[in-house]
Enzyme design. Structure first.
Site, PDB file in Angstrom:
ATOM      1  N   HIS A 131      15.616   8.612  74.869  1.00 43.20           N
ATOM      2  CA  HIS A 131      16.675   8.548  74.502  1.00 43.20           C
ATOM      3  C   HIS A 131      17.217   9.417  75.865  1.00 43.20           C
ATOM      4  O   HIS A 131      16.694  11.167  75.957  1.00 43.20           O
ATOM      5  CB  HIS A 131      17.082   9.383  73.111  1.00 43.20           C
ATOM      6  CG  HIS A 131      18.146   8.497  73.326  1.00 43.20           C
ATOM      7  ND1 HIS A 131      19.648   9.002  73.499  1.00 43.20           N
ATOM      8  CD2 HIS A 131      18.599   7.351  72.263  1.00 43.20           C
ATOM      9  CE1 HIS A 131      20.989   8.332  73.273  1.00 43.20           C
ATOM     10  NE2 HIS A 131      19.688   7.187  72.606  1.00 43.20           N
ATOM     11  N   GLU A 133      20.080  10.877  75.815  1.00 39.67           N
ATOM     12  CA  GLU A 133      20.788  12.252  75.099  1.00 39.67           C
ATOM     13  C   GLU A 133      20.094  13.518  75.283  1.00 39.67           C
ATOM     14  O   GLU A 133      19.878  14.648  75.303  1.00 39.67           O
ATOM     15  CB  GLU A 133      21.696  11.382  73.964  1.00 39.67           C
ATOM     16  CG  GLU A 133      21.687  13.405  73.196  1.00 39.67           C
ATOM     17  CD  GLU A 133      23.083  13.088  72.382  1.00 39.67           C
ATOM     18  OE1 GLU A 133      23.214  14.178  71.823  1.00 39.67           O
ATOM     19  OE2 GLU A 133      23.404  11.424  71.779  1.00 39.67           O
ATOM     20  N   ASN A 228      22.928   4.685  67.356  1.00 42.10           N
ATOM     21  CA  ASN A 228      23.831   4.253  66.498  1.00 42.10           C
ATOM     22  C   ASN A 228      23.796   2.819  66.028  1.00 42.10           C
ATOM     23  O   ASN A 228      24.008   3.036  64.634  1.00 42.10           O
ATOM     24  CB  ASN A 228      24.641   5.058  67.274  1.00 42.10           C
ATOM     25  CG  ASN A 228      25.924   3.636  67.902  1.00 42.10           C
ATOM     26  OD1 ASN A 228      26.888   2.899  68.123  1.00 42.10           O
ATOM     27  ND2 ASN A 228      25.882   3.919  69.378  1.00 42.10           N
TER      28      ASN A 228
END
Length: 288
Positions: A131, A133, A228
């Site tokens: 990912h 992040e 999310n």
């Protein structure tokens, strides 16, 4: 059939200075300052509709890697941040950077550097190891961060818990981490666990639980690769109610709503544009 939109839904950072809204505002400002000369590596946020809109409406140039950007151009740093190697390469090419990194992610980056300077071993819990992040945060220091997924926590072997700190990706679910972190803390009492979850993420997950109290079916509007949005769908599924994630209105299936469905709850992920959600709601209302 009634359609209820969650009280908290869509872009995070409503003030235009934070999160997705803030990143988009920075991209718009940069693109308008020098039309056709501003570049973005991949997606600004994890939603292709946003990327397409910025490309079409603001002439933002989308490329897959930094090597494709001409020297001395303007480049936007995506909301999930970038590792130090990205900034070093950009400096070599004399690029001007517009840093749209979410403040929550920046805080995690700074925390990793501070903990590493203290000699701490760091475990970063991510939705996926690749990912954006997870990469931007874990690579702030060399060889000092171990990235793991939630599924790997149960088998985690920590040799020096007294020197180890556990951090999290901002978009993980509080609901899915609480039990696992409690078990990890019981196994390693000296371990320091510092969840770093975005309030906007938590607010949306709580909103799903509220919807589930009255809805017969739950619909999450968001990209399949958005952490999310995927967490929202998982929270929805854990309520026991039928739940589905759709990228846009074309992915809705009428058979989902045929058997004794009286109320549909809808919520959009933090990177989902309002116009995409509006189309989904209108379609559902047309089936009422």
């Amino acid at each position: 059939m009634q359609v209820q939109l969650a009280r908290v839904s869509g872009f995070c950072g409503d003030d235009g200075k934070f999160g997705v809204s803030g990143a988009i505002a920075l991209a718009q400002e940069a693109a308008l300052s020098e039309p056709g000369k501003v570049y973005l590596i991949g997606e600004l946020v994890h939603n292709q509709h946003v990327t397409n809109w910025l490309e079409k409406s603001y002439q933002l140039k989308i490329v897959s890697k930094l090597e494709e950007v001409p020297k001395k151009s303007i480049v936007i740093v995506k909301a999930h941040g970038a590792p130090p190697s990205f900034f070093a390469q950009a400096q070599e090419k004399e690029l001007r950077l517009v840093d749209a990194t979410c403040p929550m992610v920046k805080a995690a980056q700074e925390l990793v550097k501070a903990l590493a300077a203290q000699g701490k071993e760091i475990i970063f819990v991510a939705s996926q190891k690749n990912h954006d992040e997870a990469i931007s945060v874990s690579q702030q220091v060399e060889n000092g961060v171990r990235v793991v997924t939630l599924d790997e926590l149960d088998q985690l072997n920590i040799k020096t818990p007294e020197k180890t700190v556990v951090l999290t990706q901002t978009t993980l679910s509080i609901l899915e981490t609480q039990e696992k972190f409690a078990a990890l803390q019981k196994k390693y009492p000296q371990l320091i666990i510092r969840p770093h979850m975005c309030p906007a993420t938590t607010a949306r997950q709580k909103a799903v639980l509220e919807l589930a109290k009255t809805a017969d079916v739950l619909i999450v509007v968001g990209a399949a690769h958005s952490s999310n949005s995927k967490r929202l769908q998982e929270v929805a599924a854990n309520t026991g109610k039928p739940s589905y994630i759709v990228d846009n209105v074309t992915e809705l299936k009428q058979e989902w709503f045929e058997d004794n469905i009286f109320q549909v709850g809808v919520i959009a992920g933090a990177s989902t544009p309002s116009w995409i959600t509006d189309e989904v709601v209108k379609k559902l209302e047309s089936w009422s």
